[in-house]
Design a protein around this motif. Structure first.
Motif, PDB file in Angstrom:
ATOM      1  N   TRP A  98       0.716  -1.265  -0.479  1.00  0.00           N
ATOM      2  CA  TRP A  98       0.123  -0.240  -0.088  1.00  0.00           C
ATOM      3  C   TRP A  98       0.777   0.963   0.163  1.00  0.00           C
ATOM      4  O   TRP A  98       1.631   1.157   0.305  1.00  0.00           O
TER       5      TRP A  98
ATOM      6  N   ASN B 225      -3.502  -1.091  -2.370  1.00  0.00           N
ATOM      7  CA  ASN B 225      -4.269  -0.814  -0.800  1.00  0.00           C
ATOM      8  C   ASN B 225      -4.325   0.462  -1.283  1.00  0.00           C
ATOM      9  O   ASN B 225      -2.463   0.711  -0.884  1.00  0.00           O
TER      10      ASN B 225
ATOM     11  N   ASN C 213      -8.003   0.409  -7.900  1.00  0.00           N
ATOM     12  CA  ASN C 213      -8.807  -0.099  -7.602  1.00  0.00           C
ATOM     13  C   ASN C 213      -8.344  -1.187  -6.392  1.00  0.00           C
ATOM     14  O   ASN C 213      -9.146  -2.307  -5.966  1.00  0.00           O
TER      15      ASN C 213
ATOM     16  N   THR D 256      -8.229  -1.317  -2.633  1.00  0.00           N
ATOM     17  CA  THR D 256      -8.537  -0.766  -1.324  1.00  0.00           C
ATOM     18  C   THR D 256      -7.982   0.016  -0.526  1.00  0.00           C
ATOM     19  O   THR D 256      -6.669   0.110  -0.244  1.00  0.00           O
TER      20      THR D 256
ATOM     21  N   LEU E  54      -8.655   2.081   2.348  1.00  0.00           N
ATOM     22  CA  LEU E  54      -8.077   1.505   3.660  1.00  0.00           C
ATOM     23  C   LEU E  54      -8.304   2.808   5.321  1.00  0.00           C
ATOM     24  O   LEU E  54      -6.954   3.025   5.204  1.00  0.00           O
TER      25      LEU E  54
ATOM     26  N   GLU F 116     -16.648   1.744   1.066  1.00  0.00           N
ATOM     27  CA  GLU F 116     -15.293   1.591   0.301  1.00  0.00           C
ATOM     28  C   GLU F 116     -14.567   1.427   1.110  1.00  0.00           C
ATOM     29  O   GLU F 116     -13.824   2.106   0.636  1.00  0.00           O
TER      30      GLU F 116
ATOM     31  N   LYS G 157     -12.043  -0.532   4.362  1.00  0.00           N
ATOM     32  CA  LYS G 157     -11.493  -1.435   4.741  1.00  0.00           C
ATOM     33  C   LYS G 157     -11.204  -0.926   6.311  1.00  0.00           C
ATOM     34  O   LYS G 157     -10.489   0.425   5.191  1.00  0.00           O
TER      35      LYS G 157
ATOM     36  N   GLY H 165      -9.041  -5.303   6.865  1.00  0.00           N
ATOM     37  CA  GLY H 165      -8.408  -5.434   5.081  1.00  0.00           C
ATOM     38  C   GLY H 165      -6.934  -5.684   5.378  1.00  0.00           C
ATOM     39  O   GLY H 165      -6.470  -6.555   4.427  1.00  0.00           O
TER      40      GLY H 165
END
Lengths: 438, 438, 438, 438
Positions: free
Chosen positions: B141, B186, B228, B230, B232, B264, B266, B295
């Protein structure tokens, strides 16, 4: 019936000139005195709790009872329960408090089965009804004790055994009926056993689903019987359970929103629980108020150096000012109130200590009310807070608030306008302003 | 370009027979070893964080930097930034970790204005892209540092000044673009300055509304550019701010549900933050998982006797077992991972300490994985938990779960069936079972 | 007399191959197994405490008793007390523990006055003597309960009322006589009410002087009657009192040295008390050992996220290893031991839970012993610690240690030798070594 | 030389009628006003600390500096150091404070070696001497910074490397010489790095022996050069080190008595450190005073909900009253004082905030002094405390105090006199008395 339980204590009077050693007199609390357009007693809506003040024994995890009340023979008899209740109403009246609060099992002994328990409860509720009428004292809230009996050791609505869930439901059904009969203005849920001691044996999700199912049943029945009081959940992070699901105000709001219950419940905030959750004294009162969820307050305090619920009488005027400022700003607490979920120290063994403790706390809140009223009325503080956020009323700030902007627009704004000015938070200045009033 | 930054450290190998004093070798972590149908490296998805491991200096509130890295001349030059990044990828490779994570300002120096900062970032992102490709290391991330620069001292998205809000928005816009380019799986938000130092100068509600507005802008832009990964949010209760709005998992869930953002985002859970919020080590991991919101994990630990974030390397197999059990039960963490948001102690000044610390933590997690896998696989524990709640599968319990019942029906059930049986919670038995495996 | 109280529980056996779900068997504790030249039972000297295990009811501040033992009719009769004691000795024997510990009031009911209380005590002590002889179980320590009775609510030896001081003195006199008769190897003082709830009503200095006077009286009488057991003080920072004078190991040592009592007392350390004082689990054990004051250990644990004494069974092998390492390094604990000042959770309501809890803890300590023995025996850790301080064996360091130097000489040394080399503390390396063994 | 650093701030005046928003004026602190026979400035002996107020940058573990002072170019030059010092003395004078305090490295830059550092120090000390003379400001205490430089990361006097011990010794030698030259009334030791991060790599006993050896060298040199100021040790439980040996007042007293140093040192108590050790705000002040060891006070406060040292300005009059009551009862603090070891919040970025913060704290202490003076003067509280212990003046209590009694005599007393009367501790009454005054 005509017994006098506190023969040495007169009706507590107001005397702003009383000396340091006189602690059986109000020095600030003057119920009919008007503050910001309401009387003190309208703002403060004090309530005495039955459990600590009339069922507390002074026992602690390492010691036996120390508080022996002359009217209480220690038995579970109906007669004893009636004497306790009469003593309580004498206490309310002499203290000049207009509300009380109780758990079902505080006022009437639990019987050998639910039928007997309910019958006992009816007997005492009848007496309570008479005494309320006679004294003009109202019921701020009722609640069910779903934590003391061993059947609830693994939870009530979150118990792994559906039979226990059913028992809790039956008990609350009766509790709501009693609340209706006595004109309770609210009904409280404190989930002292709803949580876990070890994650190893626990299905958190299932337990929370069941807790929500329970509350839905409560809402349905409340509506069915026409009980109009506010349903309140009281957060507490831990103790007696290692982790309680109703950890703090925001956690309870999360739960309510997750299960679609946010319009049926408000919060009953207890500052000693707030501090156990790692927040400052007034935090949960402020958070609940900010989200329109502040229903009532269990006005007590803890010792910040202790890791358990000491339920002390609130004696700190800075704290009471902070709380009353929030209460004034939301226009009062009604139908909620300030319930003294407090106990005299187990070393405070005299009957007079019961009065002294409540008087001290009522005076602390009356002083807090007066300080807060001046702060709100003069507006020095609120104007400065307003000014701090004024950039959101114009220009790009206004577009943020109205949600008309985008990351692209904001980037352009920064590329054009550069670095923001540094603006002092002025914490010490704000603290000094408070000290001007307190 | 061909520089070697850790000339004395070979690629770390696996040797289950290594001795006590050999701490530069894996004794349990064997990436390709299969556990419950996946390789260790698929389950564990370890990530090295750039900030602590390549920007940490060992400075603390009472002390100057102690960690001097030979490749780092202490300057803010692009060349220095590039050397650091090359050293980092050598470190990842020698350690055998497949993921990394960074804040925008970790990898590239902040410039005199946003344009320069973005340009610097682009330069380093280009290098990162090359190094990722060359080494096969992926970006777990990315995140934006919205807390270190003085402009954010009063908050980023919750700043009372809309100009700062705009700045944060612009920074995140770029951050998302960078994340997209580098294939980040992420994107994390840690709101270290979103909260209050004193309620006196703060409008909580306005700040939370603004925070939600900010996140809505992020979601819109993320979709627009086709990122795309996630999103967090990482909870932390306090530090550096006195109170942070993202207090813990449940508080963040409350916020997300209040503002309709729960689909939207986590959560990225850090156990050291969890314990600072007054919970046990694995609590927030368990809560987030129970609500389908887990997540990713910042796999570190704290010292329970310290009241601040120590970001220590996780070395306790009991803790790693508890966490991996939850991870296994939810089928893995992907696209999240186990990011080592950990720092070597400031007294651990040797380059070898960087490796030793990560190796120790990876081995602790590998042991935790193996223990948890046996626990899950044998099912002794889970069967007993299932059995504990079995009453909800039949009879009145089933009617509770399907929400077909009422308080009246439950009361009748109790009047007929009387007192529930007492059932032991058997905590010590469950603890002994765990000790059988760990 | 021949009653069997645990008919379903056999003598607990050792089976290292038992399965996960088998928790009524020792998997590691094998009393006669030799570790570093002594048997496990010589190193571990386990003791069962009478109070929690035979007088605990599961009541907590919010709940009624949950633990109903078939032999206990809940009365204060001598017959009930005798049954309890017989049950206890059956428990000790089946568990295979060689020591027990009690408070005077645990084993015999307090009477209407001291004379009756002493008579009751004599009756039960006679039975204890017989049962000790019959079973070979010894008395690790006796103590007086100077905290539960309401007379002690404001302290025992620190009570503002000299009459209470006298009462505590009289009680301890009898306690010492009982200890002598039963061959107690130690005698413990836990000052649960020695402290203050508010400084406002307290003369700290006078109270500490009185506490010291009390201990001097104890020492005099101990010598007079020829009781040779070790006197032990057990530190605890708070709970039930807001502040207890015996806060932690170092505070008690300060008190003893201030009043010249340091040669007459040692410490009984309880890790759960240590953590409540803000230290890590083994801190007070280590501090007491460093000062030659470690007498005995109340081997339990707490939950670091809870702010009160949970007295849990120690189940963490890392903790037991740390403690046993210190014990081994000081050559054992005798005449002290490892007393399980632990209680089953109030939800652990089955008789089997009493055994499971003790077995789990005994196995955790046996594992800790074996790990610690390997650590000590291999010497990898200790050699590295030794090396860390080696500069004090030579040159200027040796002159520091022998106190032959001066600030002037040290300044000259620095002016000549310049800046010291930076040496890594290598914490993660040391932690990894421990993980090699545990 | 004639520069003016705070051109917009006049000498702070006293005006008891100033409004809520006026925070650059004293409303209570009136230096020459007489309270209980001494002037306010004699009682309060305020000191400004150089480190926070003139070296603090607002950096925190998650953020860069926020406090940019116009006179400080951020360099380590002597010129910059001189400007800072001139700004400081202007600040002291405008504020009307008569004392200051510093660490050696605050006022002069550390050089490339000790010789250079000492020379730098001499240069600044010369300026300090001139400015002290010119302004009439005195040096409350000096201290050496033995914690910030990396060489001290593993301790100063407790460092495992004797070379570091020597360095610390050399630094303190110079520090004492400087203190002598500037007429320091005290010399402080704060052992921020004396402790351990992990017991695994630490020999506690050796480290404490070395710490004692260090202090003996200090005492010898102090006497040799004729420095007559009081040596003070400042307890702190943790931070930056995981465990600091000088945990709290009683721990330090234990250390001093263990090593025979109790006549050479007193304590400098900081309430924020006290609360971090788990005590109430005034606890260590009270304990130190009770043992005749209270030398000086670092008058600050923390946030009880935060687990680290926030060094906030003391703004709570209840706290300042509690402290000043103890100070009055011991007849004042001289040669100690009230040093503001406080920092403006990092968000309080204006120069005016520096003044506002100090003024607010000085007023809070002046109010505390006035409240405490009334409490002491009227004697209502002290008479009731005296009465509480009156049983020790007569009869068996007097025999306890004079140590003429024995357990046998006390037993006889109880057998004859039976159960003591129950006497209420009256905590709420005492709290209400305090609220009468505050």
């Amino acid at each position: 019936d005509e017994a006098v339980f506190f023969p040495d204590i007169p009706k507590i009077s107001f005397n702003s000139e009383a000396g340091a050693n006189e602690t059986l007199v109000f020095k600030t609390y003057n119920p009919k005195e008007v503050v910001l357009g309401k009387t003190m007693e309208e703002w403060l809506r004090f309530s005495v709790c039955f459990w600590h003040t009339f069922r507390g024994t002074g026992a602690d995890p390492f010691g036996f009872p120390t508080l022996h009340r002359p009217w209480d023979d220690g038995s579970d008899s109906i007669e004893n329960a009636k004497r306790r209740m009469r003593a309580a109403f004498e206490f309310f009246s002499k203290l000049g408090v207009k509300y009380w609060a109780f758990h079902d099992r505080d006022i009437a002994p639990e019987g050998s089965n639910l039928e007997v328990s309910n019958k006992n409860l009816d007997t005492l509720v009848e007496l309570a009804e008479q005494l309320q009428q006679k004294t003009g004292v109202h019921l701020l809230w009722a609640t069910c004790n779903l934590f003391a009996h061993p059947r609830y050791m693994n939870g009530a609505s979150t118990n792994p055994d559906a039979h226990v869930f059913a028992y809790a439901a039956a008990q609350v059904k009766k509790g709501l009926e009693v609340a209706l009969r006595l004109g309770a203005e609210n009904f409280v849920f404190w989930g002292g056993r709803e949580g876990y001691h070890t994650l190893l044996n626990t299905n958190i999700k299932k337990e929370l689903d069941n807790m929500a199912a329970f509350f839905r049943l409560v809402v349905a029945y409340k509506k069915k019987i026409g009980f109009n009081g506010t349903l309140l959940i009281e957060p507490k992070p831990k103790e007696p359970t290692k982790h309680q699901y109703d950890y703090d105000a925001m956690t309870v709001i999360a739960f309510l929103k997750t299960y679609g219950l946010e319009h049926e419940f408000k919060l009953n905030i207890e500052p000693n629980h707030t501090t156990l959750a790692g927040h400052c004294h007034e935090h949960d009162v402020a958070m609940a108020a900010a989200f329109g969820m502040l229903g009532s307050i269990d006005s007590n305090t803890g010792s910040p150096d202790l890791g358990w619920d000491t339920d002390q009488f609130p004696m700190d005027v800075k704290n009471t000012t902070a709380i009353m400022k929030i209460v004034i700003e939301q226009g009062g607490l009604q139908p909620g109130g300030l319930n003294f979920d407090c106990k005299v120290r187990r070393e405070s063994t005299e009957l007079a200590d019961m009065f002294i403790a409540h008087i001290g706390a009522m005076d602390a809140f009356a002083r807090g009310l007066k300080c807060a009223a001046r702060i709100v009325d003069e507006g020095v503080l609120s104007m400065q807070v307003l000014e701090r956020y004024s950039s959101y009323s114009i220009d790009i700030g206004a577009r943020v608030e109205s949600e008309e902007t985008s990351l692209e627009e904001l980037e352009k704004y920064v590329l054009k306008n550069g670095e923001p000015e540094r603006r002092s938070g002025r914490q010490e200045h704000f603290e000094s302003i408070i000290n001007h009033y307190v």
